[in-house]
Design a protein around this motif. Structure first.
Motif, PDB file in Angstrom:
ATOM      1  N   GLY A   1      54.937  49.713 126.636  1.00 52.77           N
ATOM      2  CA  GLY A   1      55.184  48.605 127.390  1.00 52.77           C
ATOM      3  C   GLY A   1      56.032  49.093 128.856  1.00 52.77           C
ATOM      4  O   GLY A   1      56.417  50.106 129.023  1.00 52.77           O
ATOM      5  N   PRO A   2      56.049  48.095 129.725  1.00 51.17           N
ATOM      6  CA  PRO A   2      56.590  48.366 131.010  1.00 51.17           C
ATOM      7  C   PRO A   2      57.979  48.436 131.083  1.00 51.17           C
ATOM      8  O   PRO A   2      58.798  47.335 130.828  1.00 51.17           O
ATOM      9  CB  PRO A   2      56.080  47.182 131.915  1.00 51.17           C
ATOM     10  CG  PRO A   2      55.814  46.171 130.941  1.00 51.17           C
ATOM     11  CD  PRO A   2      55.417  46.881 129.582  1.00 51.17           C
ATOM     12  N   SER A   3      58.715  49.577 131.209  1.00 52.69           N
ATOM     13  CA  SER A   3      60.072  49.794 130.949  1.00 52.69           C
ATOM     14  C   SER A   3      60.470  51.004 131.681  1.00 52.69           C
ATOM     15  O   SER A   3      59.974  52.156 131.616  1.00 52.69           O
ATOM     16  CB  SER A   3      60.240  49.818 129.398  1.00 52.69           C
ATOM     17  OG  SER A   3      59.495  50.762 128.821  1.00 52.69           O
ATOM     18  N   PHE A   4      61.693  50.770 132.375  1.00 54.48           N
ATOM     19  CA  PHE A   4      62.427  52.075 132.800  1.00 54.48           C
ATOM     20  C   PHE A   4      63.817  52.068 132.144  1.00 54.48           C
ATOM     21  O   PHE A   4      64.272  51.275 131.736  1.00 54.48           O
ATOM     22  CB  PHE A   4      62.699  51.798 134.343  1.00 54.48           C
ATOM     23  CG  PHE A   4      61.607  51.856 135.211  1.00 54.48           C
ATOM     24  CD1 PHE A   4      60.576  53.046 135.134  1.00 54.48           C
ATOM     25  CD2 PHE A   4      61.359  51.140 136.275  1.00 54.48           C
ATOM     26  CE1 PHE A   4      59.656  53.063 135.995  1.00 54.48           C
ATOM     27  CE2 PHE A   4      60.261  51.333 137.178  1.00 54.48           C
ATOM     28  CZ  PHE A   4      59.371  52.303 136.988  1.00 54.48           C
ATOM     29  N   ALA A   5      63.954  53.485 131.462  1.00 54.38           N
ATOM     30  CA  ALA A   5      65.310  53.576 130.744  1.00 54.38           C
ATOM     31  C   ALA A   5      66.441  53.139 131.469  1.00 54.38           C
ATOM     32  O   ALA A   5      67.200  52.451 130.565  1.00 54.38           O
ATOM     33  CB  ALA A   5      65.379  55.078 130.353  1.00 54.38           C
ATOM     34  N   LYS A   6      66.731  53.366 132.625  1.00 51.20           N
ATOM     35  CA  LYS A   6      67.977  52.795 133.179  1.00 51.20           C
ATOM     36  C   LYS A   6      68.126  51.360 133.111  1.00 51.20           C
ATOM     37  O   LYS A   6      69.088  50.859 132.842  1.00 51.20           O
ATOM     38  CB  LYS A   6      67.825  53.075 134.681  1.00 51.20           C
ATOM     39  CG  LYS A   6      69.232  53.115 135.404  1.00 51.20           C
ATOM     40  CD  LYS A   6      69.005  53.720 136.787  1.00 51.20           C
ATOM     41  CE  LYS A   6      70.310  53.361 137.704  1.00 51.20           C
ATOM     42  NZ  LYS A   6      70.263  53.723 139.125  1.00 51.20           N
ATOM     43  N   GLU A   7      66.971  50.643 133.170  1.00 51.90           N
ATOM     44  CA  GLU A   7      67.155  48.957 133.140  1.00 51.90           C
ATOM     45  C   GLU A   7      67.308  48.611 131.762  1.00 51.90           C
ATOM     46  O   GLU A   7      68.296  47.747 131.542  1.00 51.90           O
ATOM     47  CB  GLU A   7      65.868  48.574 133.803  1.00 51.90           C
ATOM     48  CG  GLU A   7      65.850  48.674 135.192  1.00 51.90           C
ATOM     49  CD  GLU A   7      64.875  47.881 135.873  1.00 51.90           C
ATOM     50  OE1 GLU A   7      64.052  47.032 135.127  1.00 51.90           O
ATOM     51  OE2 GLU A   7      64.499  48.200 137.266  1.00 51.90           O
ATOM     52  N   VAL A   8      66.732  49.450 130.893  1.00 49.64           N
ATOM     53  CA  VAL A   8      66.860  49.014 129.560  1.00 49.64           C
ATOM     54  C   VAL A   8      68.291  49.276 129.035  1.00 49.64           C
ATOM     55  O   VAL A   8      68.920  48.311 128.295  1.00 49.64           O
ATOM     56  CB  VAL A   8      66.002  49.670 128.403  1.00 49.64           C
ATOM     57  CG1 VAL A   8      66.248  49.515 127.027  1.00 49.64           C
ATOM     58  CG2 VAL A   8      64.539  49.380 128.558  1.00 49.64           C
ATOM     59  N   ALA A   9      68.905  50.383 129.240  1.00 51.54           N
ATOM     60  CA  ALA A   9      70.267  50.661 128.889  1.00 51.54           C
ATOM     61  C   ALA A   9      71.138  49.734 129.375  1.00 51.54           C
ATOM     62  O   ALA A   9      72.391  49.567 129.089  1.00 51.54           O
ATOM     63  CB  ALA A   9      70.545  52.312 129.328  1.00 51.54           C
ATOM     64  N   ALA A  10      70.963  49.287 130.764  1.00 48.38           N
ATOM     65  CA  ALA A  10      71.877  48.188 131.482  1.00 48.38           C
ATOM     66  C   ALA A  10      71.717  46.951 131.072  1.00 48.38           C
ATOM     67  O   ALA A  10      72.329  45.926 131.435  1.00 48.38           O
ATOM     68  CB  ALA A  10      71.579  48.258 133.018  1.00 48.38           C
ATOM     69  N   GLY A  11      70.625  46.645 130.076  1.00 48.90           N
ATOM     70  CA  GLY A  11      70.543  45.301 129.463  1.00 48.90           C
ATOM     71  C   GLY A  11      69.895  44.567 130.173  1.00 48.90           C
ATOM     72  O   GLY A  11      69.676  43.140 130.110  1.00 48.90           O
ATOM     73  N   ARG A  12      69.092  44.860 131.277  1.00 50.93           N
ATOM     74  CA  ARG A  12      68.056  44.241 132.146  1.00 50.93           C
ATOM     75  C   ARG A  12      67.076  43.792 131.257  1.00 50.93           C
ATOM     76  O   ARG A  12      66.449  44.240 130.506  1.00 50.93           O
ATOM     77  CB  ARG A  12      67.526  45.007 133.368  1.00 50.93           C
ATOM     78  CG  ARG A  12      68.673  45.506 134.272  1.00 50.93           C
ATOM     79  CD  ARG A  12      69.128  44.432 135.152  1.00 50.93           C
ATOM     80  NE  ARG A  12      70.013  45.094 136.166  1.00 50.93           N
ATOM     81  CZ  ARG A  12      69.479  45.430 137.439  1.00 50.93           C
ATOM     82  NH1 ARG A  12      68.172  45.379 137.730  1.00 50.93           N
ATOM     83  NH2 ARG A  12      70.258  45.828 138.269  1.00 50.93           N
ATOM     84  N   PRO A  13      66.531  42.373 131.637  1.00 49.00           N
ATOM     85  CA  PRO A  13      65.364  41.900 130.676  1.00 49.00           C
ATOM     86  C   PRO A  13      63.989  42.813 130.646  1.00 49.00           C
ATOM     87  O   PRO A  13      63.734  43.268 131.907  1.00 49.00           O
ATOM     88  CB  PRO A  13      65.123  40.447 131.669  1.00 49.00           C
ATOM     89  CG  PRO A  13      66.222  40.306 132.237  1.00 49.00           C
ATOM     90  CD  PRO A  13      66.906  41.516 132.474  1.00 49.00           C
ATOM     91  N   THR A  14      63.493  42.994 129.682  1.00 51.09           N
ATOM     92  CA  THR A  14      62.449  43.981 129.417  1.00 51.09           C
ATOM     93  C   THR A  14      61.544  43.414 128.155  1.00 51.09           C
ATOM     94  O   THR A  14      62.211  42.769 127.175  1.00 51.09           O
ATOM     95  CB  THR A  14      62.872  45.453 129.105  1.00 51.09           C
ATOM     96  OG1 THR A  14      63.743  45.725 129.873  1.00 51.09           O
ATOM     97  CG2 THR A  14      61.678  46.219 128.778  1.00 51.09           C
TER      98      THR A  14
END
Length: 337
Positions: free
Chosen positions: A140-153
């Motif tokens: 799915g559409p996801s960048f690691a940096k944003e997932v680690a920061a808790g950004r909605p994904t």
């Protein structure tokens, strides 16, 4: 749940962080092949090499073990996540072929073909070396940096196994990360693999400053190529309108954190392919998948002109500006062709 993530690149680390932060009942372990990296992560409580600035939650453990020790150490796990590049998936699935726990992979792409063979998707590799595994893909559409920061994904858990889909939802679904189940593993894998090739093309388009009209046309026609190949391989058409199709394509083709997009941008600036790849410091799967995508399309009688242009560009048979001329000079066809 007891969860182990095998592979401590940026994406594996991000998902390990997300799982460890997702519930007090989760016991999460992160493993890397490099013992020096393992020791540094254990000491620093951070992956300084691939995901700096993302501290490990308290419940995230670093698993220091040799490769041969893993099957025994994972025997009591509820879920094993393979977070290696595509090139290592075959070896990891072979190692885990007798795993009692469901196994999921994160890598997106085709295995590089050797000699006269064809490059395979993850589920095809699994069928060859570990047919008894309950296995699937998390995509799915996801960048690691944003997932680690808790950004909605939002992600999609793809597998024929109901148990594995349920385990993936239980492991990762939370306040900032939504996980949707899908039993069309072929479609999810094709979408995740071919969008990397299209992202190189879109990066080239933007690097040449061709405009937003050109970008929109390229993404739309790229999605049509993805769907044609996927359906020929047995996928359902509706999958390509979901997270692993349209969603992942839009993110990877337009997001500046996309390594595949960066390759296209750098080629447009006049860098060689080797210079572009070396400057990234991470794997750009589209560079390795493009030839296999084109090869499989030809074997199935599927037209994929954008893919063919990317392959010619990567091979040095086509210059960046000439790729546009080739695509715009094609004979007219019906839109849904």
């Amino acid at each position: 749940m007891k969860i182990t993530v095998l592979g401590a690149g940026a994406w594996g680390t991000a998902l390990a962080i997300a799982a460890a932060a997702n519930g007090e009942a989760h016991e999460v372990r992160l493993w890397a092949r490099n013992p020096d990296q393992l020791a540094d992560m254990r000491q620093q409580r951070e992956n300084r090499r691939y995901l700096p600035g993302a501290p490990f939650p308290e419940r995230l453990q670093v698993l220091e073990a040799g490769l041969a020790e893993l099957p025994a150490l994972l025997a009591a796990d509820d879920l094993v996540v393979i977070a290696t590049p595509m090139a290592a998936l075959r070896d990891m699935l072979t190692l885990l072929r007798a795993s009692p726990a469901p196994v999921v992979w994160l890598c997106k792409g085709f295995e590089r073909a050797d000699g006269a063979g064809i490059g395979l998707l993850g589920h095809e590799i699994c069928a060859e070396v570990a047919p008894g595994l309950q296995a699937g893909a998390l995509s799915g559409p996801s960048f690691a940096k944003e997932v680690a920061a808790g950004r909605p994904t939002a992600l999609v858990a793809a597998s024929d196994s109901v148990l594995l889909r349920e385990r993936l939802v239980q492991a990762f679904h939370g306040q900032s990360l939504r996980v949707y189940a899908n039993d069309d593993l072929i479609g999810v894998e094709v979408g995740g693999a071919v969008k990397n090739v299209m992202a190189i093309a879109t990066g080239l388009c933007d690097g040449l400053d061709l405009g937003l009209n050109a970008r929109a046309a390229l993404i739309t026609r790229g999605l049509a190529e993805i769907a044609r190949l996927g359906q020929a391989l047995g996928a359902r058409s509706e999958t390509f309108m979901g997270l692993s199709g349209l969603g992942d394509l839009v993110l990877t083709a337009t997001g500046d954190l996309s390594r595949n997009r960066q390759v296209g941008l750098l080629l447009a600036q006049g860098l060689s392919l080797q210079q572009a790849v070396d400057s990234l410091g991470h794997v750009a799967e589209g560079v390795y998948s493009a030839h296999t995508v084109a090869q499989r399309a030809r074997a199935l009688g599927i037209e994929m002109p954008i893919t063919d242009a990317v392959v010619a560009l990567l091979d040095g048979r086509l210059q960046p500006a000439d790729a546009v001329t080739v695509l715009m000079g094609r004979d007219p066809v019906a839109e849904l062709h």
